[in-house]
Design a protein around this motif. Structure first.
Motif, short mmCIF file in Angstrom:
data_model
loop_
_atom_site.label_atom_id
_atom_site.label_comp_id
_atom_site.label_asym_id
_atom_site.label_seq_id
_atom_site.Cartn_x
_atom_site.Cartn_y
_atom_site.Cartn_z
N ARG A 191 -7.51 9.30 -10.10
CA ARG A 191 -6.73 10.52 -9.95
C ARG A 191 -5.26 10.23 -10.36
NH1 ARG A 191 -7.12 15.22 -7.13
NH2 ARG A 191 -9.16 14.60 -6.38
N ALA A 228 -5.92 3.81 1.05
CA ALA A 228 -4.82 4.55 0.38
C ALA A 228 -5.40 5.84 -0.20
CB ALA A 228 -4.20 3.69 -0.71
N ILE A 229 -5.81 6.74 0.71
CA ILE A 229 -6.56 7.94 0.27
C ILE A 229 -5.82 9.24 0.59
CG2 ILE A 229 -8.80 6.77 0.38
CD1 ILE A 229 -9.27 8.28 3.06
N ARG A 254 -14.14 6.13 -5.78
CA ARG A 254 -15.40 6.83 -5.50
C ARG A 254 -15.95 7.62 -6.69
NH1 ARG A 254 -13.71 11.59 -1.17
NH2 ARG A 254 -12.17 12.60 -2.48
N ALA A 292 -7.83 6.12 -5.35
CA ALA A 292 -7.68 6.15 -6.82
C ALA A 292 -6.49 6.99 -7.24
CB ALA A 292 -8.96 6.68 -7.45
N GLY A 293 -5.62 7.30 -6.28
CA GLY A 293 -4.42 8.07 -6.60
C GLY A 293 -3.26 7.14 -6.93
N ASP A 294 -2.09 7.72 -7.09
CA ASP A 294 -0.90 6.92 -7.41
C ASP A 294 -0.59 5.92 -6.30
OD1 ASP A 294 -0.17 7.82 -9.96
OD2 ASP A 294 0.71 9.64 -9.13
N SER A 295 -0.80 6.35 -5.04
CA SER A 295 -0.50 5.42 -3.92
C SER A 295 -1.42 4.21 -4.00
CB SER A 295 -0.72 6.08 -2.56
OG SER A 295 0.09 7.19 -2.42
N ASP A 325 2.67 18.81 -2.95
CA ASP A 325 2.69 18.63 -4.40
C ASP A 325 3.62 17.51 -4.88
OD1 ASP A 325 0.91 20.68 -4.90
OD2 ASP A 325 2.50 22.16 -4.62
N VAL A 344 -9.11 0.97 -0.97
CA VAL A 344 -9.86 2.19 -1.30
C VAL A 344 -8.89 3.27 -1.74
CG1 VAL A 344 -11.42 3.97 -0.40
CG2 VAL A 344 -11.50 1.67 0.52
N GLU A 362 -0.35 1.97 -6.82
CA GLU A 362 0.91 1.29 -6.52
C GLU A 362 0.65 0.15 -5.52
OE1 GLU A 362 4.90 3.62 -6.34
OE2 GLU A 362 4.21 3.37 -4.29
N ARG A 408 6.16 15.47 -2.75
CA ARG A 408 6.18 14.34 -1.79
C ARG A 408 7.08 13.19 -2.19
NH1 ARG A 408 -0.16 14.42 0.11
NH2 ARG A 408 -0.72 14.90 -2.00
N GLN A 409 8.19 13.48 -2.73
CA GLN A 409 9.12 12.43 -3.14
C GLN A 409 10.31 12.41 -2.18
OE1 GLN A 409 8.36 10.34 -5.90
NE2 GLN A 409 6.49 11.40 -5.32
N MET A 462 0.09 4.57 -14.13
CA MET A 462 -0.24 3.78 -12.94
C MET A 462 -1.64 3.19 -13.07
SD MET A 462 2.40 4.14 -10.89
CE MET A 462 2.18 4.25 -9.14
N HIS A 483 -2.69 11.70 2.64
CA HIS A 483 -1.96 11.92 3.89
C HIS A 483 -2.31 13.25 4.55
CE1 HIS A 483 0.24 8.77 1.89
NE2 HIS A 483 0.67 8.43 3.10
P1 NDP Z 1 -3.86 11.62 -3.66
O1 NDP Z 1 -4.31 12.77 -2.86
O2 NDP Z 1 -3.23 11.85 -4.98
O3 NDP Z 1 -5.11 10.67 -3.94
C1 NDP Z 1 -6.00 10.31 -2.93
C2 NDP Z 1 -7.07 9.42 -3.55
O4 NDP Z 1 -7.91 8.97 -2.51
C3 NDP Z 1 -7.92 10.14 -4.56
O5 NDP Z 1 -8.18 9.31 -5.66
C4 NDP Z 1 -9.21 10.43 -3.78
O6 NDP Z 1 -10.37 10.38 -4.57
C5 NDP Z 1 -9.26 9.23 -2.84
N1 NDP Z 1 -9.99 9.56 -1.63
C6 NDP Z 1 -9.77 10.57 -0.76
N2 NDP Z 1 -10.66 10.52 0.26
C7 NDP Z 1 -11.46 9.46 0.00
C8 NDP Z 1 -12.56 8.89 0.67
N3 NDP Z 1 -13.02 9.40 1.82
N4 NDP Z 1 -13.15 7.81 0.12
C9 NDP Z 1 -12.68 7.27 -1.03
N5 NDP Z 1 -11.64 7.76 -1.70
C10 NDP Z 1 -11.04 8.84 -1.20
O7 NDP Z 1 -2.93 10.78 -2.67
P2 NDP Z 1 -1.82 9.68 -2.99
O8 NDP Z 1 -1.37 9.26 -1.65
O9 NDP Z 1 -2.28 8.67 -3.93
O10 NDP Z 1 -0.64 10.50 -3.70
C11 NDP Z 1 -0.08 11.65 -3.07
C12 NDP Z 1 1.00 12.23 -3.97
O11 NDP Z 1 2.11 11.33 -4.07
C13 NDP Z 1 0.52 12.46 -5.38
O12 NDP Z 1 1.10 13.65 -5.87
C14 NDP Z 1 1.05 11.27 -6.13
O13 NDP Z 1 1.25 11.53 -7.51
C15 NDP Z 1 2.38 11.00 -5.43
N6 NDP Z 1 2.77 9.58 -5.51
C16 NDP Z 1 3.61 9.21 -6.52
C17 NDP Z 1 4.00 7.92 -6.66
C18 NDP Z 1 4.94 7.55 -7.74
O14 NDP Z 1 5.13 8.37 -8.63
N7 NDP Z 1 5.54 6.39 -7.74
C19 NDP Z 1 3.53 6.85 -5.75
C20 NDP Z 1 2.60 7.34 -4.76
C21 NDP Z 1 2.24 8.66 -4.66
P3 NDP Z 1 -10.72 11.53 -5.64
O15 NDP Z 1 -9.81 11.25 -6.81
O16 NDP Z 1 -12.14 11.27 -5.92
O17 NDP Z 1 -10.45 12.82 -4.94
#
Ligand code: NDP
Length: 316
Positions: A186, A243-244, A181, A158-161, A289, A156, A164, A291-292, A191, A246
């Motif tokens: 996102r 993976a939603i 969702r 849609a972010g980068d995590s 913002d 679950v 990945e 988080r690296q 990615m 932190h």
């Molecule tokens: P994000 O906050 O970016 O994304 C969280 C995702 O989870 C969103 O798509 C969100 O959906 C979804 N979500 C949240 N709550 C729910 C829920 N209750 N049900 C279903 N889906 C849900 O978190 P990440 O951990 O992915 O990334 C955090 C930061 O770290 C970002 O800035 C990212 O760019 C960075 N990062 C970079 C990486 C790299 O460059 N290699 C690797 C990993 C992370 P919705 O989109 O609808 O809000």
């Protein structure tokens, strides 16, 4: 009740790249830092496989290896690295009181908070049940993906995590179903494209988890609903990955330290200073913002330099 009180110049809380970098600088500046590793020694990077974007590692390094190297580097200059976690603080006085596991009391001239952030879960009863039972729910594909070799998994987010981790799982599992969702990712374009172009990843947009299904404490599938059509699907899987995002690990500092509405510590612009003099922050505890690892390390350096200047101004 405390069984002993220890006085220290610099206490570092947390053992990710922020904490260890602060420790390297603080120990080289003769501040005799003590670092408590916290609940997850090495921090979030210990749950990461390959780190390819930290400068100085042209062929990459695994997260756990990097953390071992950072710890060794901090210890080489005299940092006292200890296991244990902070359960309470009192930042109301001239020196800062910190309790380790409700027993040991430390009085610190300076404190560097580098407690990082932790994974979020959906909060469904069924998710929590199988998580606690160790039966197939995880927030870390890199840690647990191995257990689902050649099996079907659901992830679950849609972010980068999420992208990945889905990609990582696709190399281990026979099939990965990704539940998104909204009707868009996102994640960054690159990615998202990688996930879309992976044949054994199926993406279900507009889809939310209703229930994690299982038998005898083991996950057997997921029931999900399309939030546009209301249609229900049951997806067989043995592993359910979340993976939603932190949450910052800052709860214990709340009575004293200024934070934003989501719990990230607010630091003075361009420095590691918090609203309490002598208390500094580094890494993800104050960063939603970037988080690296490299930015965490950079702010760890800032926190140690700020702490050193603070001590110098006080004549220590
Ligand atoms: P994000 O906050 O970016 O994304 C969280 C995702 O989870 C969103 O798509 C969100 O959906 C979804 N979500 C949240 N709550 C729910 C829920 N209750 N049900 C279903 N889906 C849900 O978190 P990440 O951990 O992915 O990334 C955090 C930061 O770290 C970002 O800035 C990212 O760019 C960075 N990062 C970079 C990486 C790299 O460059 N290699 C690797 C990993 C992370 P919705 O989109 O609808 O809000």
């Amino acid at each position: 009740m405390s069984d002993q009180i220890e006085k220290v110049k610099c206490l570092i809380i947390g053992s990710g790249p922020a904490g260890y970098t602060a420790a390297i600088y603080a120990s080289r500046a003769n501040m005799q830092p003590i670092l408590y590793q916290g609940m997850q020694p090495g921090g979030q990077l210990t749950t990461t496989n390959e780190v390819e974007n930290f400068p100085g590692y042209p062929t990459g390094i695994t997260g756990p290896e990097m953390m071992v190297e950072l710890q060794k580097q901090a210890e080489r200059f005299g940092t006292d690295v200890r296991s244990g976690w902070v359960t309470k603080v009192d930042f109301s006085g001239d020196f800062h009181k910190v309790w380790i596991e409700d027993k040991k009391e430390i009085h610190a001239d300076t404190v560097i908070i580098s407690t990082g952030a932790s994974a979020k879960y959906l909060g469904l009863d069924s998710e929590q049940h199988y998580l606690k039972a160790g039966g197939g729910v995880s927030a870390c594909a890199v840690c647990d993906g191995f257990f689902y070799r050649n099996q079907e998994t659901v992830i679950v987010g849609a972010g980068d995590s999420a992208c990945e981790e889905a990609h990582y799982l696709s190399n281990i599992c026979s099939k990965v179903t990704m539940l998104v969702r909204r009707d868009v990712f996102r994640a960054s374009k690159i990615m998202a494209e990688r996930v879309k172009n992976t044949p054994n990843i199926e993406i279900l947009f507009n889809t939310e988890t209703e229930e994690v299904l299982g038998e005898n404490d083991l996950v057997t599938g997921v029931r999900a609903r399309n939030n546009k059509t209301n249609e229900l699907v049951e997806i067989p899987c043995t592993g359910f990955f979340v993976a939603i995002g932190h949450i910052p690990n800052t709860e214990i500092f709340k009575p004293y330290i200024d934070m934003d509405e989501t719990g990230y510590i607010v630091n003075e612009k361009g420095s590691a200073k918090t609203n309490v003099s002598g208390v500094f922050v580094a890494g993800d505890a104050a960063d939603k913002d970037y988080r690296q690892a490299v930015t965490a390390a950079g702010t760890g350096c800032m926190a140690a330099l700020d702490a050193e200047r603070y001590l110098a101004a006080k004549g220590h």
